[in-house]
Motif scaffolding. Structure first.
Motif, short mmCIF file in Angstrom:
data_model
loop_
_atom_site.label_atom_id
_atom_site.label_comp_id
_atom_site.label_asym_id
_atom_site.label_seq_id
_atom_site.Cartn_x
_atom_site.Cartn_y
_atom_site.Cartn_z
N ILE A 42 -17.21 -3.85 -19.19
CA ILE A 42 -17.31 -3.56 -20.62
C ILE A 42 -18.24 -2.38 -20.89
O ILE A 42 -18.09 -1.66 -21.86
CB ILE A 42 -17.73 -4.82 -21.41
N GLU A 43 -19.17 -2.14 -19.95
CA GLU A 43 -20.09 -1.01 -20.06
C GLU A 43 -19.47 0.29 -19.55
O GLU A 43 -20.10 1.34 -19.58
CB GLU A 43 -21.39 -1.28 -19.30
N GLY A 44 -18.24 0.22 -19.02
CA GLY A 44 -17.55 1.40 -18.51
C GLY A 44 -17.81 1.71 -17.06
O GLY A 44 -17.41 2.76 -16.56
N VAL A 137 -28.88 -5.86 -16.76
CA VAL A 137 -29.43 -4.51 -16.88
C VAL A 137 -28.73 -3.45 -16.04
O VAL A 137 -28.96 -2.26 -16.21
CB VAL A 137 -30.93 -4.47 -16.54
N GLY A 138 -27.88 -3.87 -15.09
CA GLY A 138 -27.27 -2.87 -14.24
C GLY A 138 -26.33 -3.46 -13.23
O GLY A 138 -25.84 -4.59 -13.38
N ARG A 156 -27.12 0.69 -3.56
CA ARG A 156 -28.35 0.56 -4.36
C ARG A 156 -28.07 -0.10 -5.70
O ARG A 156 -26.93 -0.30 -6.07
CB ARG A 156 -29.02 1.89 -4.57
N ILE A 157 -29.17 -0.41 -6.39
CA ILE A 157 -29.12 -0.93 -7.75
C ILE A 157 -29.28 0.26 -8.70
O ILE A 157 -30.14 1.11 -8.49
CB ILE A 157 -30.24 -1.95 -8.00
N LEU A 158 -28.45 0.29 -9.74
CA LEU A 158 -28.61 1.27 -10.82
C LEU A 158 -28.61 0.54 -12.15
O LEU A 158 -27.82 -0.38 -12.36
CB LEU A 158 -27.46 2.28 -10.85
N ARG A 159 -29.49 0.95 -13.03
CA ARG A 159 -29.50 0.42 -14.39
C ARG A 159 -28.36 1.06 -15.17
O ARG A 159 -27.94 2.17 -14.87
CB ARG A 159 -30.85 0.69 -15.05
N PHE A 160 -27.87 0.37 -16.20
CA PHE A 160 -26.75 0.89 -16.98
C PHE A 160 -27.04 2.25 -17.61
O PHE A 160 -26.15 3.05 -17.79
CB PHE A 160 -26.34 -0.09 -18.09
N ASP A 161 -28.30 2.54 -17.90
CA ASP A 161 -28.64 3.82 -18.55
C ASP A 161 -28.93 4.94 -17.55
O ASP A 161 -29.29 6.05 -17.94
CB ASP A 161 -29.81 3.64 -19.51
#
Length: 189
Positions: A42-44, A137-138, A156-161
Motif C-alpha cells: 500500500i506504501e508503493g 516503519v519500513g 538491509r532494512i529501509l524505512r518507508f521515507d
C-alpha cells in the motif's frame, strides 16, 4: 505442551512458489516486467517473493497476528507480545531487562501459547517482551544500486521515507517497537 493448528479460516495465506522475476530499472526505480497491482505494498514498495515465508510474514506483520498460528497476538495492559532474539552484544548471553528502545522487529508478534512453547531456535537465546507501540516503519529486503552506482545489491532494512526505497525489493515488513516491558517469568525462555 501440545500446540494445536489454527482453524482454516485464520491460517496464513499460501502462495505457490515463484521463481525470480526479471526486474526493470526505470527512471522511477525498480519494476517487474510483468508487474501487477499486488506486487506493491500500500506504501508503493515493490514486494519480492522468496517463497511462502515472505508472504506469510507480511500478512502477519500487517495484521499483528501470531507468527506461528495466525491468531491475534497476545495483548495486555503493557502492549503486544513479541519474541525477540537477544542482541549479539549481550555479555555472556544473559537476558537483558533494559531492551533497547526503538528496536526494529522483522518477525511478527506471538500469542501467549506460542511464546511459552517456542523452541530456542535463535542461537544466543531470546526473550519475550510486551511492546506498547509497534509502528510499521519500513521493510527488509534487497536494496539494488541506482543506475550509475557501482555496487552490489545488499540485504538491509529501509524505512518507508528512505529516498532509496524505489530501488528496494522488499521481502519482509519491519515494525519499530517502543515502550518495552519484559514479560512475566512464565513467558520467558
Amino acid at each position: 505442551m501440545t500446540v494445536s493448528p489454527p482453524p482454516a479460516s485464520t491460517r496464513l495465506p499460501r502462495r505457490r512458489s515463484v521463481s525470480p522475476r526479471p526486474l526493470l530499472h526505470t527512471p522511477n526505480g525498480l519494476a517487474y516486467t510483468d508487474e501487477h497491482a499486488e506486487d506493491r505494498s500500500i506504501e508503493g514498495v515493490l514486494l519480492g517473493v522468496v517463497g511462502e515465508r515472505s508472504e506469510s510474514q507480511r500478512f502477519a506483520m500487517e495484521r499483528l497476528l501470531c507468527r506461528v498460528c495466525a491468531e491475534p497476538a497476545e495483548r495486555s495492559r503493557d502492549g503486544m507480545l513479541w519474541l525477540l532474539p537477544l542482541p549479539s552484544d549481550t555479555p555472556d548471553q544473559r537476558r537483558r531487562e533494559d531492551w533497547p528502545e526503538g528496536v526494529m522487529a522483522i518477525e511478527p508478534p506471538v500469542c501467549g501459547e506460542h511464546a511459552r512453547a517456542a523452541p530456542p531456535f535463535w542461537e544466543g537465546g531470546y526473550q519475550v517482551f510486551y511492546a506498547a507501540e509497534a509502528e510499521l516503519v519500513g521493510v527488509y529486503g534487497t536494496l539494488h544500486p541506482a543506475p550509475g552506482v557501482l555496487a552490489d545489491p545488499v540485504e538491509r532494512i529501509l524505512r518507508f521515507d528512505d529516498p532509496r526505497m524505489p530501488w528496494m525489493v522488499a521481502t519482509q515488513f519491519v515494525r519499530q517497537l517502543r515502550r518495552l516491558t519484559p514479560a512475566a517469568p512464565d513467558q520467558r525462555r
